[in-house]
Each structure stands twice: as structure tokens, then as C-alpha cells.
Design an enzyme around this catalytic site. Sequence first.
Site, PDB file in Angstrom:
ATOM      1  N   SER A 466      29.800  35.543  37.050  1.00  0.00           N
ATOM      2  CA  SER A 466      30.925  36.030  37.124  1.00  0.00           C
ATOM      3  C   SER A 466      31.738  35.423  38.360  1.00  0.00           C
ATOM      4  O   SER A 466      32.282  34.047  38.198  1.00  0.00           O
ATOM      5  CB  SER A 466      30.873  37.412  37.630  1.00  0.00           C
ATOM      6  OG  SER A 466      32.021  38.412  37.442  1.00  0.00           O
ATOM      7  N   ASP A 477      36.697  21.860  37.554  1.00  0.00           N
ATOM      8  CA  ASP A 477      37.787  21.708  37.031  1.00  0.00           C
ATOM      9  C   ASP A 477      39.001  20.752  38.060  1.00  0.00           C
ATOM     10  O   ASP A 477      39.622  19.790  37.621  1.00  0.00           O
ATOM     11  CB  ASP A 477      38.841  22.766  36.639  1.00  0.00           C
ATOM     12  CG  ASP A 477      37.951  23.516  35.305  1.00  0.00           C
ATOM     13  OD1 ASP A 477      37.131  22.973  34.695  1.00  0.00           O
ATOM     14  OD2 ASP A 477      38.286  24.493  35.061  1.00  0.00           O
ATOM     15  N   LYS A 491      28.950  35.315  32.224  1.00  0.00           N
ATOM     16  CA  LYS A 491      29.809  36.162  32.292  1.00  0.00           C
ATOM     17  C   LYS A 491      31.188  35.899  32.391  1.00  0.00           C
ATOM     18  O   LYS A 491      31.688  35.504  33.562  1.00  0.00           O
ATOM     19  CB  LYS A 491      29.165  37.297  33.361  1.00  0.00           C
ATOM     20  CG  LYS A 491      30.185  38.638  33.291  1.00  0.00           C
ATOM     21  CD  LYS A 491      29.503  39.455  34.316  1.00  0.00           C
ATOM     22  CE  LYS A 491      30.442  40.686  34.748  1.00  0.00           C
ATOM     23  NZ  LYS A 491      31.764  40.348  35.070  1.00  0.00           N
TER      24      LYS A 491
END
Length: 706
Positions: A466, A477, A491
Amino acid sequence: MRIKYGFLGILLAIAPTAYALDMGSVPVLAPRKNQEQAAQLSSQFLTRYSYRPVALDDSLSVKIMDRFIKSLDPDRMIFRQSDIDTFMADSTKIDDAIKKEDLKIPFSIFNVYEQRIVDRMTYARDLLKNGFDFTTQEDYALVRDKEPWPQSDADSNDLWRKRVKADWLRLKLGGQTEATIRDTLDKRYKNALERAYKYKSEDVFQSFMGAYSTSIDPHTDYFGATASADFDISMKLSLVGIGAVLQERDDYTTIRELVPGGPAQLSGKLAVGDRITGVGQGADGPIKEVMGTRLDEVVQLIRGAKDSVVRLDILPADAGADGGRRIISLVRDKISLEKQAAKKTVLPVKDGDITRNIGVITLPAFYEDFEARRKGEKDYRSASRDVANLLTELKQDNVDGVLIDLRNNGGGSLAEAIELTGLFTGKGPVVQQRSADGKVEVQSDDLPTPAWTGPVGVLINRGSASASEIFAAAIQDYGRGVIIGEPSFGKGTVQTVVNLDEVARSEKPKFGELKLTIAQFFRVNGGTTQLRGVTPDINLPGLSDPKTFGETSYDNALPWAQIKPARYKPSGNLKAELPKLQALHDKRVESDPDFQRLLEDVAELKSQRDKGVISLNEAERRKELAARESRLKARAQLDGDVDTSNDDGLQSNERSLTADIALENARKKAKDVLLNEATAILSDAAGLQAGAINGKSGQLGKAGGK
């Protein structure tokens, strides 16, 4: 409506029942009216406001029944096939029962479960009167979740004969005498039997609602007052109490640890091993006997309002059962759970003639004191604030890189994941959130400049979920740092917690809270961590089993998806450097004995999982044990720090408290092979970045961290 974002572990308890029983010695549990109302109220939210609404119909009813039975008897050791046949006759009636505020069906199932526990534990204890023949050739299945239910009493008895035989053999191989084995196992099964008499309707209801909610999706859940309070404590990292870690041992509530600076430790009146036999409220309230009382109930008696008095009836650690007791008074205070907070260490990494210092920040959870923040308190506790302070200290330590250790960090506050990311990336998008209506919202951090601009690494494993995945994915990224470890949990959903009492406008707490999936989050690159998790740039071995742990292990998980990327500007590009980092890693671990031993252990564990059974033949097991001992002794000759101790077969509360604490401390001090290699990888990255500054290599993150 009170809203909390983040990942919560599913809190499984146990649940009550109402089918006819052939034996009736255990208490028959029945639902309370407020529980039936809470189930019906929860169904309104689950059918209307979930990210993926699921109708409460016959199809869902069958799934709820399956999950409820599995929560009680996951290894199919307790119920018989005839029980299951009887239960499943009502499998399509649960939906109507919830709507009609009638929970007799699940409570009836639980009452059968209680009686079966008593029956099985009584049988197990009877088996101890005779020994076992360990010369025969037979196996015992370690995992039985897909095995058939016992068809008869004879099948069930044979299954439990093997179970008890396996427990006995494990203790025998651990060096225990026959008399000790009998005593240990008799106490173990007796404790399990006695727990059947201590179940309450809250346990049944919690388990049933867990089965219902997780049938919607894996991360939707329900929890009552106790579970809700525990969640708040985990997010605040504080509670009001006496500052003692308690453990149930031989029917006593025993002090396992004293929290530094807490009332218990500062009083000088309590010691590790002391046993609490009674609890009284206020300066002169009556003392309530708590011998044999469930640990969670004793904890609730000891917790209370700040500055209030609690009195404890104490049996000292060194006293016998009939020894002298003493009554002590303590004033409850706010206890900070510092062990669960972010902490830092500085690890030196030698690279030829160069030694680089890597700062490691271990973050167990993305905690945040929601209530204090809502009230506008300036000094509220949060993960990002603590990490920001640690980064300041690491700059003063003149470290060459910062590694964020998120192993087994199951998540927490979404806001904290965003703010923590901003400490390393500065202002910009961090995560995208898509609601049930398809609307996508980009959530950004507004920190003008990063708090740390030097080399960054993030260490993850299968237990990183999470909020951990949001942070790791954003760092990846943005090209801001190297992700190290094993693929994360997977998740990719967002939950909110709805206070059902506020919804129902109930003045008294009686309905509990519902954790509801309301959105799916996506990376800034448009992908999602759902199912696939975050894929590390440099892979390290892991001990977890993806088949049983992680999002892919759920049969009703949301599928992977992709949306448009957010508008963001990467701050670095690791693609050119990753092959170099991989090559340096491969070369280093080839000659690292600790790493090679870890690979051996991972392979051995996988082999055991694939085998699925253990032999109950003593000669075969001793042969396996001898091979293991030989391997460990060979390791010890190369490195005296290797643990060569054998499995003693004992559970935590069956050892002496001193021995159990010593074992726990030894495990904490064991070499962290994965952390050591992760710091070495980040040291390599720092070295490559130094080359980049000198114009010899590509860029790795940002320069100028110090």
C-alpha cells in the site's frame, strides 16, 4: 464521518453459532441485537459505496459461508464433512439473514466449532497417555486447506493422532524428555481447550463480519471497538496506560517488557516476569481477579484515562503460586511506542580503499496521529515528520546515501506516503487515485525543494504494501533512487474507515467501524501496483511464498489496470546505471558466504514447501536433522557467528521467560544479510554518481545530498 486512509491488516477473530449439538458443555453464544443491526448497516455501505459494489445475494452468501468456515478451520482439522454438509444447506440464506437482522446461522456454526475444539483437544490429551511408534513409515501434511474434510470420527481421530505424533516427535528431536513432552503437550492442548470456554459474542461477530467484508474485496473489513482502538494506537504511536508489554503464560498475565520512561518502569515496583493477578480502578476500587482471564480483557482493564490511578495485585516473578503478593498503585500516562517509529543507523561500506557511510532509515509503518492533525496541533506525530528529522541528522553525519528500509511495512496513511515522497522528490505528483465513478485525481506534494538530494535506495519485500508501494513506485518513476529487494505485496487500493455509530447517530459506541475500499491508486507513470506490486531494480531473495502471501493469493483481488500518466518530470534516469549496479551486485554476492548461505536457506525452505509433508519416522527425521547440523557446523567453521542451535519444538509461552527473551534478542542481533547487501548496492550507486559528477558516467538521482 471520520475518514482514514491507508492499508490495514485484516484482523481475524473468531465467531459464534446455533446448530444442534450432541454435547453441550461449552457456553452457547448468541448474537446481540446491536451486532445484527451493525451487520445490516454495514451491508448498506458495502452494496452502495464500495469501489466495486457487490450485491448481497445468494451468490455472495455462499462466498461468505465459505470464508467464515475457513476462518474457523483453515486446515480442515476441526469440522467433519457432516458438519460442512449441514452448514452449507444454509449457505444461500445468509444474505436474507443479514437483511432481516438475524445472525443465528453464523453463531450456530461457531457453537459447533467450540464443541469440536473441546472434543479434539480432549482426544489429543488422551493420546498422550500412550507413546507413539516412530519406526513406522507415515507422513503428516503441513498444509491441509485443500484436503478433504474428515468423513468420520475414525478419520478425524487418525488425523489428530498424526498431529499429536508430529508435535511429540518435534519435541523429542529438540532434546526433550518423555515426561517433559507429555507435560508440555498436555498444557498446550489444555490451553487450547480452555480458550473454547472464553469465546464471546464479539469474537464470533468480528469473524463473521470479516468473512462478509473480505468477500467484497480482500481489504474491506469490519472491526469493533477493541480493533478500532488498536488501529488508532498504531497510527498515533501512543496510548494511555502503564507502559508494560504483557504476555499470557500459564493462565497468568505476565510482564514481558517495561517501556522506558513509562509509569511501570519509573515506579521501580515492577520487574520482567512479575504476574498480574488482579486489577483495581482508582485509589480504593475493588480488585478484580484476572487469573485465567483473556489477555485482551486484562489490557482493557489496565488502560484508561490519563492521570487516573490503576492498582495491580502482583505475584513476583520469583514467587511460587502461593507466594506473597503485593498491591501497587500506578498513575496512567501517555506512552510513546518508539519501537514502532522511524529510526536511523549509519552503516559503513568498504569499497576497495574507499569507505562510504550509508544512512539507513527503518520505517515500520506510515503512521500519523489523525486526530491531532485534525485539531490543528502543531507537533502531531507522523512518519514523514520523523523521517525529515532523521534526514537532518544524517546530513550532519555526512552520509553518502540514504536507504529507506520498508520491509514488512504494510502501509498506513496515504497522506504520509505522499509527504514522505516529497522529502526526496520535492514538489510534484506522487500518486493518482481513481474513484468508483472513474474520476481520476492526481495527488501531489508541495514541498518546494527535497530534504535530501543525494543517492537514495528503497529496500522492499513481499510484506511492503500500500503506502510503501506508493512511495517506492514514485521513487522509481522519478528515477530518484534504486529499488532493491523482492516484488512487493501488490495492494493498489485505497480504504476509508466509516464510523457506523456516527452514521447511525448513536450516542454510545455499539456498531463499530467499517473499512471500505473506495478507490484504486495508480503510479504517476499510469500503471498500478495492484497484483503486480513494485518490481525491484535489483532483486534479492525472499523467504515468503507468493502463493499464500500477497495480493495474488486472493481469489477476489482487483485486476491490474493502467490509466494515462500524470504530468511529472523525472529527476534522474537509472536505466544506464542499472546494468552496472547489477553486475557489481552479482560479482559481490558470488563470493559472499553469508549471501550464499541465505540462498541455501531459501532453497531449502522452498523444497519443504513443495514437499508439503513431514515424515513421522524418527530415523528419517534424525537423518534430516544430522544433515542440517553438519551444514551449520561447516558454516560455523567459516564464521563463528552462525547460529547452530536446533529447533526445540517449544512455543513462545512454553519456554522460560528468560530463555524466550534471550532467543528473541539473538534473532534481533543476527546478521541482516539483505540489509548489508542493499547498503552495498547503494554504496555502488553513490560511487557511480560521484563518477557522474566528474563527467565519467550518467546521472543517478541528484547530486549534493550533503
